[in-house]
Design an enzyme around this catalytic site. Sequence first.
Site, PDB file in Angstrom:
ATOM      1  N   GLU A 189       0.819  -1.206   0.000  1.00  0.00           N
ATOM      2  CA  GLU A 189       0.000   0.000   0.000  1.00  0.00           C
ATOM      3  C   GLU A 189       0.864   1.273   0.000  1.00  0.00           C
ATOM      4  O   GLU A 189       0.663   2.184   0.803  1.00  0.00           O
ATOM      5  CB  GLU A 189      -0.955  -0.009   1.206  1.00  0.00           C
ATOM      6  CG  GLU A 189      -1.881  -1.213   1.212  1.00  0.00           C
ATOM      7  CD  GLU A 189      -2.909  -1.176   2.348  1.00  0.00           C
ATOM      8  OE1 GLU A 189      -2.625  -0.536   3.381  1.00  0.00           O
ATOM      9  OE2 GLU A 189      -3.981  -1.777   2.205  1.00  0.00           O
ATOM     10  N   GLU A 334      -6.070  -8.376   0.163  1.00  0.00           N
ATOM     11  CA  GLU A 334      -6.524  -8.465   1.548  1.00  0.00           C
ATOM     12  C   GLU A 334      -8.024  -8.206   1.597  1.00  0.00           C
ATOM     13  O   GLU A 334      -8.509  -7.236   1.017  1.00  0.00           O
ATOM     14  CB  GLU A 334      -5.812  -7.439   2.438  1.00  0.00           C
ATOM     15  CG  GLU A 334      -4.307  -7.595   2.516  1.00  0.00           C
ATOM     16  CD  GLU A 334      -3.653  -6.515   3.379  1.00  0.00           C
ATOM     17  OE1 GLU A 334      -4.372  -5.885   4.192  1.00  0.00           O
ATOM     18  OE2 GLU A 334      -2.443  -6.304   3.235  1.00  0.00           O
TER      19      GLU A 334
END
Length: 552
Positions: A189, A334
């Site tokens: 991220e 995720e």
Amino acid sequence: MMFPPLLFSLLILLLGARSNGSTFETRESGTFSMFSSFSRSWSQWVVQRHVDNPTAFNSRKVNSLSHSKADMERVSSTPVRMSAIGHATAVGGIGANWGSQASHRLPPDIVVRMLRENGIQKVKLFDADYDTLKALGRSGIEVMVGIPNDMLATLAGSSKAAEKWVSQNVSHHLTANNVMIRYVAVGNEPFLATYNGTFLRRTFPALRNIQEALTKAGLRNQVKVTVPQNADIYSSASSLPSGGDFRADIHDYMLQIVKLLSDNEAPFTINIYPFISLYIDSNFPVEYAFFDGNSTPLNDGGMTYYNMFDANHDTLVWALQKNGFGNLPIIIGEIGWPTDGDRNANLLYAQRFNQGFMSHISSGRGTPMRAGPINAYLFSLIDEDEKSIQPGNFERHWGIFQFDGQAKYSLNLGTTSSGSLVPARNVSYLEAKWCIMKPGTSVQDSRVSASVSYACSLADCTSLGYQTSCGNLDAQSNISYAFNSYYQKNNQLDDACKFSGLGTVTRADPSIENCKFGIMIKPYYGGAGRILGSFGKMMLGLVLCLTIFFVD
């Protein structure tokens, strides 16, 4: 001795810390951000305001960040149903994220056996821990190995460093240990708005160098690169999936990455978190977070969305399509639901969400914009008691298994004959004893506040908040829970239950109803333990004793 401000004060423990996300809200001029709240874009990462008008219901289901789209080049504005079949990518069942931010890790061989017995065919790692990768050798489990963000600068600045990393962490394990490495996750991220651009100029060069290193090592077709991104990288100006595009401030950076992925037949990895919608906005329509079909559907040009996952996913599909990469394969890096640390983080919701997601993807239908199987990794496999709680107290409770590998709830992954999770076997625990507040001691004792604050700052008290699993304890039990957490984390060392004379060890389980006072598993030292030996472990114990000395 003076103590610095710590995570928990006695007052918070006695009143019950209300962990509902209100302290993380910001209100600025702009429109409510929904797709960012789908992701793990905590608190300051999301620019939002409350909208009380009922007509805003749909805008709570989709993202409409206030970033300007005027400078974004539109490739197409006509709805086109895209096929998920572009570049070939392995699907092969459900995967799981296996993190390592725990004070007492399960031995990797036990975890690998647990993965196999549960039919989990893929794991996503956040680093390249040698013992973990070695344990995955000859397991038949597909591996995505991670490169942490703090390594991006080095890899971006040196092709030699990238080649060395690939040699040590990919080539070696493929050949010497027969690990089925299929992906390298470059960063984690890295484009989060909260990073303030720290990794913007590092990510693509690091990705390019790792790709070139894989090619040089003859692994271009065997191992694919990817960059797991948070869902705050895209938004929708129209409050519909079809309005999706990449954020204006990172648009050019995203196109660099997407083109490299496409050129190398590699997937786009995205992390999506419907739980955060409820955490950030108490007015969010709860049913839309789940997969039961009980919510009011959202219509986007004839495509109907019954849950936020599909809508969020397809906003990314539109973003890719508008920029000329409509067939790029997508991996859900995720997705999951925590079980403690917040009023919406509970066993009931977690079971409902994860089971609903499994049923949703098992059909193989995909989403309205992407027909076909969905390639996904549940977040996460096991609870991690050393994760940062800055995002929220729930951050340590994402696992479908507890810290010791015991299943939290019934979950049918569709991979076992029993239709339920198979717990870890041969787990070694410490003795059945606990540290509690000494009976007869007053909770008003002047030593209590500092002792509890110290214990919670170094252990895990995230189950003591408002409407959490241990949120209904009385004052003495709150204190005992804090003491025991510290005591267990420090391997039941006698000195770890002193607390200036307030603590005492008991062999009577102090657990109350749903609030479990844990017993820690025996520590796993791995390669470090083999190097340290008994002398090193003795020195670690000495350091702990010196630390405790300053509390007494």
